[in-house]
Scaffold this active site. Structure first.
Site, PDB file in Angstrom:
ATOM      1  N   ASP A   1       0.854  -1.188   0.000  1.00  0.00           N
ATOM      2  CA  ASP A   1       0.000   0.000   0.000  1.00  0.00           C
ATOM      3  C   ASP A   1       0.884   1.230   0.000  1.00  0.00           C
ATOM      4  OD1 ASP A   1      -2.001   2.064   0.651  1.00  0.00           O
ATOM      5  OD2 ASP A   1      -3.288   0.326   0.976  1.00  0.00           O
TER       6      ASP A   1
ATOM      7  N   LYS B   1     -11.843  -4.367  -6.912  1.00  0.00           N
ATOM      8  CA  LYS B   1     -12.997  -3.495  -6.669  1.00  0.00           C
ATOM      9  C   LYS B   1     -13.027  -2.417  -7.740  1.00  0.00           C
ATOM     10  CE  LYS B   1     -12.845  -0.416  -3.329  1.00  0.00           C
ATOM     11  NZ  LYS B   1     -12.844   0.131  -1.959  1.00  0.00           N
TER      12      LYS B   1
END
Length: 845
Positions: free
Chosen positions: A78, A159
């Protein structure tokens, strides 16, 4: 101070929030991946390597560490730091940079990921259109990393937001994965626009087009605004229908206003009036002229146009609000625009430009040019025809290859050989008419009657015998050739059938037991008799000519027919025939018998030799080697009456002969019972062997005809019930024998047991030789070894079937007296099974 309460915006503090707190997950999104994993086949339980992109705060990594197998490699990435997690490798990096790729390769070494997860989203709030596009770009970057690190057949979960780029992304997913599905797990809020796409079965292409992962190429807008033009046309020509529908278009990029205007003169001079009328709200008229401004061309032109008849006050009111107009008002505005363009000369300028560039006239072609053009057209047509024929031939060839691969080996060439031969040999009236011989040809015997006048003119009829012989030879050759072709086709059919059918191969290998042995050639006068019959018929026929009858008699005097001569000439046995050897053989056979019979046979053979020498000496000069016949059983018994050795040999021969006999059919078993019980003897069997099919003539008949006759030329022998039962019991014994694999497995099991026993014997010998141990200890150790040898495998517990009737009907718990596994059954289940079988049988038909 008062207690600070958390906001319940969008229902954030729902049940999944509290469940995540109870389970110890870092975020409620953990339940999203749990629900996706359960819905799509538990792919995390099968994954050894998992990559989580945009993993902060690490909830998906937590779920992966719990569900993946032990010692699995889980990597979380991340742009913000992630707190450490057990059994998870985390680092901070941007997934769109090269640094992230290099660090991923460093952690994975030579491994490939089984699953790649992506739950990232951009910083939202700038605008819905911008946020959705940024999310699509981020998803494409995650897909790029997944393609580089996924193994073949891997899974990718991401997503995305539903936007106008959604279909483009789904198309890219479908090019790279075998199965692509979009889902929204229950843990995702209904108010959220997020959805999750699960891509399974990564294709792992060897070469990948870089444009497939380029945002500029993937998200490129196609169509060039054609949809807006179509909508504008609908607004103009059918405004009532268009206004009744809800328009969910939103705002154009860079233009966030709903009211658009344009000067009236610009509308008149532009080339797309329909699009302007559909998209604008108002046309602005030129403002009144001020003293400070210079003269404007638009004001001057508008002054001219305002004096037109079509420029009415109604028109000026309509152009102030275009959204409320109907078809009639739009037509009025378009008529005014057309008249204004004519006055201003805008359309005339375009016509003058066309006149300056005149059209090129095509000169007519001359005769030679027309001929050349026609020839060229014919050549082109011929090329197209050849191309079409080639294409059809390729298609037929491809179909033939497919037929061969599917074993569809039906012979498609049956009749072609006969057609090729018969087309030339058949009589044709057209060819006879062309040659002028049609009037001279006759059909039947009536035209062969000669009139008295013709006989008076021609007292002698000269017929060329050589021509008749040549014609007969040609017809006989054609028949022989046809017979040979039929035989060849039948042999090919037998070969193909033998390749497909194993039973047919076995039958061919056994041969035909009913065929009789060949015992030589006996002289037959059938040909002479047939010649005499033919002579009698020719004499009785008054319509035939005497010369033709004489020629027929001369032809019939031959000793053998053409087919018989071909048969004897083709066989090497008859070419090697020797009369001296035959005489010696006859003398040996008839030794001890009447001498007069021998002398008569010798004289008869000598006379035959003299007659044959006068005829055809060349055909019978070869030698013939004869193998002496075996002695009969009666002679052997007479000669071996006083010798014990011969008796022993005969008994061994009879026993070996009995061993070869196998009673495999019911008829054979019935016959064996009858012989054993004395119901039939040897003479009865001989009498049964003589029937209407025994002496059927099979000489000079083709194989295909004989094989077909064998199917029907059989006697149906009676059978008994006892013989059928005996054969059935014999088949049961054969079927009870285990197959080869079972026997091999049993033998291997015995061999392993023997090896284990040998090892135990060696160990027991070592134990006995150990003097430091007592006899009791030695016995205990040896008994332990023997227990290992006799140790049996545990048997699986059997399931007890309990019928739900009586006291067990409607029972919810365990029935009384039943231990272990059990299964409840009732009549309804039986009926259901019958119905399922009936339905399966119905659709199987």
């Amino acid at each position: 101070m008062g207690k600070q309460q958390k906001k319940h915006s969008k229902g954030r503090l729902d049940r999944y929030y509290y469940l995540a707190k109870e389970k110890g997950y870092r975020a409620r999104s953990s339940f999203k991946i749990i629900q996706i994993n359960e819905k799509y086949g538990h792919f995390l339980e099968k994954s050894k390597v998992v990559i989580d992109l945009c993993a902060a705060p690490g909830s998906w990594c937590q779920v992966a560490s719990q569900l993946c197998p032990i010692n699995s490699l889980i990597i979380g990435v991340d742009i913000v730091p992630i707190k450490p997690l057990p059994n998870v490798i985390t680092f901070q990096s941007d997934i769109t940079t090269e640094d992230c790729r290099s660090r991923l390769r460093g952690h994975m070494k030579t491994w490939k990921a089984d699953t790649v997860l992506h739950d990232g989203a951009p910083n939202v709030g700038l605008g819905w259109v911008q946020d959705a596009f940024t999310q699509s770009q981020l998803t494409l970057q995650a897909l790029k990393l997944a393609v580089e690190n996924l193994t073949a057949g891997g899974t990718f979960v991401t997503k995305i937001f539903r936007s106008r780029d959604y279909n483009n992304l789904m198309w890219v997913f479908q090019q790279l994965f075998e199965k692509v599905e979009a889902t929204k797990p229950p843990a995702s809020r209904n108010v959220s626009a997020e959805i999750f796409v699960v891509c399974k079965g990564f294709k792992a292409p060897k070469k990948l087009d870089p444009r497939l992962l380029d945002p500029k190429e993937v998200f490129e807008e196609l169509g060039g605004g054609n949809e807006s033009k179509q909508n504008n046309e609908a607004k103009i020509f059918n405004p009532e229908k268009f206004s009744s529908q809800r328009q969910r278009q939103g705002y154009q990029e860079g233009d966030y206003t709903l009211f658009h205007t344009m000067p009236i003169m610009d509308f008149i001079k532009q080339d797309d009036p329909i699009n302007q009328l559909g998209s604008l709200n108002k046309f602005d008229l030129p403002a009144p002229k001020d003293d400070d401004n210079d003269d404007d061309d638009h004001d001057h032109e508008w002054k001219i146009l305002s004096k037109l008849k079509l420029c009415t006050p109604e028109l000026l009111e309509c152009i102030k609000d275009l959204k409320v107009l109907g078809r009639k008002e739009f037509k009025m505005i378009l008529k005014f625009r057309k008249q204004a363009r004519d006055i201003l000369g805008i359309d005339k300028d375009e016509k003058e430009e066309e006149e300056e560039n005149p059209k090129i006239e095509v000169e007519p072609l001359t005769e030679e040019q027309k001929i050349d053009q026609e020839l060229q057209d014919l050549i082109n047509k011929q090329k197209q025809k050849a191309k079409r024929l080639k294409k059809n031939a390729n298609e037929l060839k491809q179909k033939e290859i497919i037929r061969n691969q599917m074993n569809m080996l039906t012979d498609m060439n049956i009749g072609i050989e006969a057609a090729q031969i018969g087309a030339d040999s058949l009589f044709n009236l057209k060819t006879a008419e062309k040659t002028g011989q049609l009037d001279k040809l006759a059909k039947g015997k009536k035209k062969m009657i000669f009139n008295d006048e013709e006989l008076a003119k021609d007292n002698e009829i000269h017929i060329d015998e050589e021509e008749i012989n040549d014609n007969d030879k040609d017809s006989a050759d054609e028949l022989d050739e046809l017979e040979n072709q039929l035989d060849d086709m039948y042999h090919q059919y037998q070969a193909r059938k033998a390749e497909r059918d194993a039973n047919y191969r076995a039958k061919q290998a056994r041969g035909d037991a009913d065929d009789e042995a060949w015992n030589g050639i006996e002289e037959d006068n059938d040909d002479v008799e047939s010649g005499k019959d033919y002579e009698m018929e020719s004499e009785s026929d008054d319509d035939d000519d005497e010369h033709i009858r004489l020629i027929a008699e001369k032809k019939s005097n031959g000793s053998l027919s053409r087919t018989a001569r071909n048969f004897f000439a083709s066989d090497s046995i008859f070419n090697e025939l020797s009369d001296d050897v035959i005489l010696e053989e006859i003398e040996n056979k008839t030794k001890g018998s009447n001498g007069k019979m021998v002398e008569s046979i010798q004289e008869q053979v000598a006379n035959d030799n003299n007659e044959n020498d006068d005829g055809d000496n060349d055909e019978e000069e070869s030698d013939f080697e004869i193998v002496p016949n075996q002695k009969s059983d009666d002679d052997d018994d007479d000669e071996s009456m006083n010798s014990d050795d011969d008796e022993v040999s005969t008994t061994t021969k009879s026993t070996t002969h009995q061993q070869k006999v196998d009673l495999a059919t019911v008829e054979a078993m019935t016959l064996a019972h009858q012989v054993a019980l004395g119901q039939k003897n040897k003479y009865d069997l001989i009498d049964e062997g003589i029937n209407r099919y025994s002496f059927r003539d099979k000489d000079n008949l083709p194989d295909w005809f004989i094989d077909d006759e064998k199917k029907h030329s059989k006697l149906i022998k009676p059978i008994t019930k006892e013989a059928a039962i005996a054969i059935k019991e014999k088949q049961k014994q054969l079927n009870a024998r285990p197959i080869k694999k079972v026997l091999e497995a049993q033998s291997r099991k015995k061999l392993r047991a023997l090896k284990r026993l040998e090892k135990i014997k060696k160990k027991s010998d070592l134990i006995n030789e150990d003097s430091g141990k007592s006899e009791r200890d030695k016995a205990d150790e040896i008994s332990k070894l023997m227990k290992k040898l006799n140790k049996k495998q545990k048997q699986k517990p059997k399931t007890t079937v309990v019928v739900a009737r009586g006291s067990n009907r409607g029972l919810s718990g365990r029935p009384k007296g039943v231990k272990g596994k059990y299964k409840m059954v009732d009549g309804v289940m039986k009926n259901e099974q019958r119905a399922l079988k009936r339905i399966a049988k119905k659709y199987k038909k």
